[in-house]
Design a protein around this motif. Structure first.
Motif, PDB file in Angstrom:
ATOM      1  N   THR A  69       0.827  -1.206   0.000  1.00  0.00           N
ATOM      2  CA  THR A  69       0.000   0.000   0.000  1.00  0.00           C
ATOM      3  C   THR A  69       0.860   1.253   0.000  1.00  0.00           C
ATOM      4  OG1 THR A  69      -1.748  -1.148   1.216  1.00  0.00           O
ATOM      5  CG2 THR A  69      -1.787   1.255   1.257  1.00  0.00           C
ATOM      6  N   LYS A  70       1.866   1.254   0.843  1.00  0.00           N
ATOM      7  CA  LYS A  70       2.737   2.427   0.941  1.00  0.00           C
ATOM      8  C   LYS A  70       3.450   2.687  -0.375  1.00  0.00           C
ATOM      9  CE  LYS A  70       5.800   4.763   4.138  1.00  0.00           C
ATOM     10  NZ  LYS A  70       6.320   4.769   5.508  1.00  0.00           N
ATOM     11  N   HIS A  71       3.996   1.634  -0.991  1.00  0.00           N
ATOM     12  CA  HIS A  71       4.694   1.806  -2.260  1.00  0.00           C
ATOM     13  C   HIS A  71       3.735   2.256  -3.361  1.00  0.00           C
ATOM     14  CE1 HIS A  71       8.076  -0.247  -0.333  1.00  0.00           C
ATOM     15  NE2 HIS A  71       8.806   0.103  -1.374  1.00  0.00           N
ATOM     16  N   PHE A  72       2.530   1.674  -3.379  1.00  0.00           N
ATOM     17  CA  PHE A  72       1.577   2.056  -4.420  1.00  0.00           C
ATOM     18  C   PHE A  72       1.197   3.524  -4.313  1.00  0.00           C
ATOM     19  CE2 PHE A  72      -2.867   2.916  -5.510  1.00  0.00           C
ATOM     20  CZ  PHE A  72      -2.801   2.715  -6.880  1.00  0.00           C
ATOM     21  N   GLN A  73       0.858   3.982  -3.114  1.00  0.00           N
ATOM     22  CA  GLN A  73       0.416   5.361  -2.973  1.00  0.00           C
ATOM     23  C   GLN A  73       1.560   6.340  -3.229  1.00  0.00           C
ATOM     24  OE1 GLN A  73      -2.810   4.605   0.576  1.00  0.00           O
ATOM     25  NE2 GLN A  73      -2.534   6.671  -0.155  1.00  0.00           N
ATOM     26  N   ARG A  74       2.744   6.030  -2.732  1.00  0.00           N
ATOM     27  CA  ARG A  74       3.888   6.900  -2.990  1.00  0.00           C
ATOM     28  C   ARG A  74       4.185   6.992  -4.486  1.00  0.00           C
ATOM     29  NH1 ARG A  74       5.275  10.226   1.272  1.00  0.00           N
ATOM     30  NH2 ARG A  74       6.036   9.103   3.098  1.00  0.00           N
ATOM     31  N   ILE A  75       4.200   5.863  -5.156  1.00  0.00           N
ATOM     32  CA  ILE A  75       4.541   5.851  -6.589  1.00  0.00           C
ATOM     33  C   ILE A  75       3.442   6.506  -7.420  1.00  0.00           C
ATOM     34  CG2 ILE A  75       4.956   4.328  -8.572  1.00  0.00           C
ATOM     35  CD1 ILE A  75       6.430   2.443  -6.632  1.00  0.00           C
ATOM     36  N   SER A  76       2.191   6.430  -6.961  1.00  0.00           N
ATOM     37  CA  SER A  76       1.106   7.100  -7.695  1.00  0.00           C
ATOM     38  C   SER A  76       1.330   8.609  -7.712  1.00  0.00           C
ATOM     39  CB  SER A  76      -0.255   6.766  -7.066  1.00  0.00           C
ATOM     40  OG  SER A  76      -0.408   7.380  -5.791  1.00  0.00           O
TER      41      SER A  76
END
Length: 523
Positions: free
Chosen positions: A95-102
């Motif tokens: 979740t953290k990686h997805f939101q940061r990369i978005s």
């Protein structure tokens, strides 16, 4: 020394830095956006603005809700658990990686906005100015703080704003209005600068004598209304609820951490007066850390209508200059200055202003700082104070080295490059020294107060000092820049490598070689 554009190289380097910041602390805004992913994925659209499973309810316009819905389709492939409504404060590694990369992916829109504005301002790509602008805008420390540590999508939104500005400066007026209308349907805070667009388009598009006023006005209305129809159309039966979410006046005059504006000063005076007069506290405290309404103890209560009237009144001078006293040849720089001043006016006098809104003034100032030496001097001071005011958002002890390093590196680069570009001789007086000393004392107090036992007794003192000191500095800079804008005879410094025909169409170049040889001073 020769220069060339390193725009995409710098963008890539900044993206690398953002990747390294992925594991860093994030604020509650991270959970806000995770919850919005869950809302838009799990519920039919007619319930999006009613759901209150979490305290972080959906309070952005529908276009941003549609964006969250689109991101949720990708998020489902990464970690479906982040899309469960009742899975509050969920933060898996995926979740953290997805939101940061978005956020990083959407920053591409910001890059397009920056390069579009640099192109229309026609600063030579082989100039020192272009390189400086690239670094100041792509490596913007405010966006790094807010988007890639604190967590938000400001870069994406400011990218749309810059695209709209670039269309306007290219005289593609309908495209500018259309893009700005789209922006308002992503985040309504940009209403701060809507009056500038309205006045500019009225004068230089609707009142242009090449076509009839009525025809142009109707075109503008249709083009500007189309995004609102697409955005709010599906929610037609739910408009009262959406408007209640978008404009929650019950949240109070100031945010939990006061934005450094006139109301921070007003609140501080009220608190100090109450202490001096031994007045008992009534209702909720202004420094309780909560977002709510409260009554002042000594000073009169401030209502939303008062803040609205003050904001409009203080916008009027620059809007009147733009409407009645601006030639077409100088309209571009006056427009950019009006954007800075109207956004700063809303920041200084608006209701429940967030500290993050200062970026709406700081980013356009970066462009102006490249074009004009006086604007450069004000940009330096606005930046020193404005970015410092964001420190309370990065309070985690693991971020101290990062926040100081990024801030000092950015300000040092800005100062060195703008002094070099405009050949300014720094002129520092006692007031400047005292003010900067205050900026040094506040972090010292922040870090020493726990050791001295003051943190428990005065837990919000650091926030109060930051808001009050930065508020006073920004108010002074705002007044001085307003006077400069109203009285300045526009002079644009250009590079010798820029050909005559490539000077900005809408920026008057009245600098003579004699003026260019004179040393400038920044206050």
């Amino acid at each position: 020394m020769g220069f060339q554009s390193y725009f995409w190289t710098i963008f890539g380097a900044v993206t690398g830095l953002k990747l390294m910041l992925i594991p860093s602390y994030h604020s509650t805004d991270f959970e806000v956006h995770r919850n919005w992913l869950a809302i838009t994925h799990s519920l039919p659209f007619n319930r999006w603005y009613y759901d209150a499973t979490s305290e972080w309810t959906l309070d952005y316009p529908p276009f941003f809700a549609y964006l969250e819905w689109g991101l949720s389709k990708i998020a489902y492939l990464i970690d479906p658990k982040m899309l469960q409504l009742n899975n509050l404060n969920y933060c898996s590694s995926e979740t953290k990686h997805f939101q940061r990369i978005s956020v990083m992916a959407l920053d591409f829109v910001y890059a397009l906005g920056v390069i579009s504005c640099l192109k229309v301002l026609r600063i030579s790509k082989k100039s020192h100015k272009h390189f400086t602008a690239e670094v100041l805008l792509l490596f913007n420390v405010g966006l790094l703080f807010l988007d890639h540590i604190h967590f938000q999508y400001n870069g994406f939104l400011y990218g749309i704003l810059l695209l709209s500005i670039s269309f306007l400066l290219e005289e593609r007026y309908l495209w500018s209005a259309f893009t700005f209308s789209i922006l308002l349907n992503f985040k309504h805070i940009f209403l701060y600068v809507a009056p500038v667009y309205a006045v500019y388009l009225l004068k230089f598009y609707c009142l242009n004598k090449t076509q009839t006023f009525v025809g142009k006005f109707l075109k503008l209305i249709v083009v500007g209304s189309l995004p609102f129809v697409v955005s709010f159309g599906p929610f037609w039966n739910h408009l009262p609820q959406i408007l209640n979410r978008l404009f929650p006046f019950k949240r109070g005059l100031t945010h939990a951490y006061w934005a450094p504006n006139i109301w921070a000063i007003y609140n501080s005076i009220d608190k100090f007066a109450a202490i001096a007069l031994a007045k008992p506290k009534s209702g909720s405290s202004t420094t309780s850390g909560l977002v709510q309404e409260y009554d002042h103890i000594v000073l009169p209560k401030v209502t939303p209508i008062i803040t609205f009237v003050l904001t409009i009144l203080f916008m009027l001078p620059v809007l009147l200059k733009l409407l009645f006293y601006t030639k077409k040849s100088e309209s571009g720089i006056v427009f950019l200055r009006a954007v800075v001043l109207c956004s700063c006016t809303s920041f200084m006098f608006g209701w429940h202003v967030h500290e993050k809104a200062i970026l709406m003034s700081l980013l356009p100032l970066c462009f102006l700082s490249i074009l004009n030496s006086k604007d450069a001097s004000y940009c330096i001071w606005f930046s020193i104070i404005g970015y410092f005011s964001l420190f309370p958002l990065l309070f985690d002890i693991d971020l101290l080295v990062i926040r100081y390093s990024l801030y000092l590196g950015y300000i040092s680069f800005m100062l060195a490059q703008l002094v070099r570009i405009h050949k300014m001789k720094p002129s520092v007086n006692v007031l400047h020294v005292l003010y900067v000393t205050g900026l040094l004392i506040i972090p010292l107090y922040e870090h020493l107060s726990p050791l001295l036992g003051l943190q428990q007794k005065l837990p919000f003192m650091t926030l109060l000092l930051t808001s009050l000191h930065c508020g006073a500095g920004l108010l002074y800079a705002y007044i001085q820049y307003y006077i400069h804008t109203l009285t300045d005879r526009i002079k644009i410094s250009t590079d010798s490598v820029v050909e005559k025909e490539s000077k900005p169409k809408m920026l008057k170049n009245s600098s003579s070689s004699k003026n260019n040889n004179k040393s400038k001073r920044w206050p």
